[in-house]
Design a protein around this motif. Sequence first.
Motif, short mmCIF file in Angstrom:
data_model
loop_
_atom_site.label_atom_id
_atom_site.label_comp_id
_atom_site.label_asym_id
_atom_site.label_seq_id
_atom_site.Cartn_x
_atom_site.Cartn_y
_atom_site.Cartn_z
N VAL A 1 -7.84 2.34 -1.81
CA VAL A 1 -8.10 1.64 -0.56
C VAL A 1 -9.30 2.29 0.13
O VAL A 1 -9.33 3.51 0.34
N VAL A 2 -10.28 1.46 0.47
CA VAL A 2 -11.46 1.91 1.22
C VAL A 2 -11.65 0.92 2.37
O VAL A 2 -11.78 -0.28 2.14
N ASP A 3 -11.61 1.42 3.58
CA ASP A 3 -11.74 0.57 4.78
C ASP A 3 -10.67 -0.51 4.82
O ASP A 3 -10.93 -1.64 5.25
N GLY A 4 -9.47 -0.21 4.33
CA GLY A 4 -8.36 -1.15 4.37
C GLY A 4 -8.37 -2.21 3.29
O GLY A 4 -7.52 -3.09 3.28
N LYS A 5 -9.33 -2.15 2.37
CA LYS A 5 -9.43 -3.14 1.31
C LYS A 5 -9.53 -2.45 -0.05
O LYS A 5 -10.02 -1.32 -0.14
N THR B 1 0.84 -1.19 0.00
CA THR B 1 0.00 0.00 0.00
C THR B 1 0.88 1.24 0.00
O THR B 1 1.93 1.26 0.63
N SER C 1 -10.93 -1.35 -3.67
CA SER C 1 -12.30 -1.13 -4.13
C SER C 1 -12.29 -0.69 -5.59
O SER C 1 -11.37 -0.01 -6.04
N ARG D 1 -17.38 -0.36 -3.03
CA ARG D 1 -17.46 -1.15 -1.80
C ARG D 1 -18.55 -0.64 -0.86
O ARG D 1 -19.32 -1.40 -0.31
N ASN D 2 -18.58 0.69 -0.64
CA ASN D 2 -19.58 1.22 0.30
C ASN D 2 -20.25 2.50 -0.18
O ASN D 2 -20.85 3.21 0.60
N SER E 1 -16.87 4.85 -4.34
CA SER E 1 -16.34 3.53 -4.06
C SER E 1 -17.44 2.51 -4.29
O SER E 1 -18.56 2.67 -3.80
N SER F 1 -19.13 5.35 -0.86
CA SER F 1 -18.64 6.60 -0.30
C SER F 1 -17.92 7.39 -1.39
O SER F 1 -17.35 6.83 -2.31
#
Length: 117
Positions: free
Chosen positions: A73-77, A22, A79, A97-98, A95, A100
């Motif tokens: 990286v979104v929430d550590g993962k 990262t 996306s 993923r969520n 994102s 956002s």
Amino acid sequence: MPLHVKKGDLVVVTAGNNRGETGEIITVDRKAMRVIVKGVNVRKRNMKPNQQQPKGFVIEKELSIHISNVSPVVDGKPSRVRFVTKPDGSKVRLSARNNSELHVLRRATKSKTKSKS
């Protein structure tokens, strides 16, 4: 065509020798579709002697990675990214993923016309 990553984004490498690392994007080369990520894909380079360093020296620098091999990286993962145009005309990255908001790409501006008096 908008890119899914921008300078300053925190990304994770998803493919290649540095998979899973990262870092922050330092530069984006839109023409070559490559990015340089801080602390990732670091190589050593031997430099020739010069007046300041008569014995020569070794530098470490980050080399570029293809843009398809990095994801935000979104929430550590990692996306994926979607692009959405808001009612006010601004285009944002979301994102997957969520849902956002990642960053505002551009803002709609009204053209100002000068009237002659």
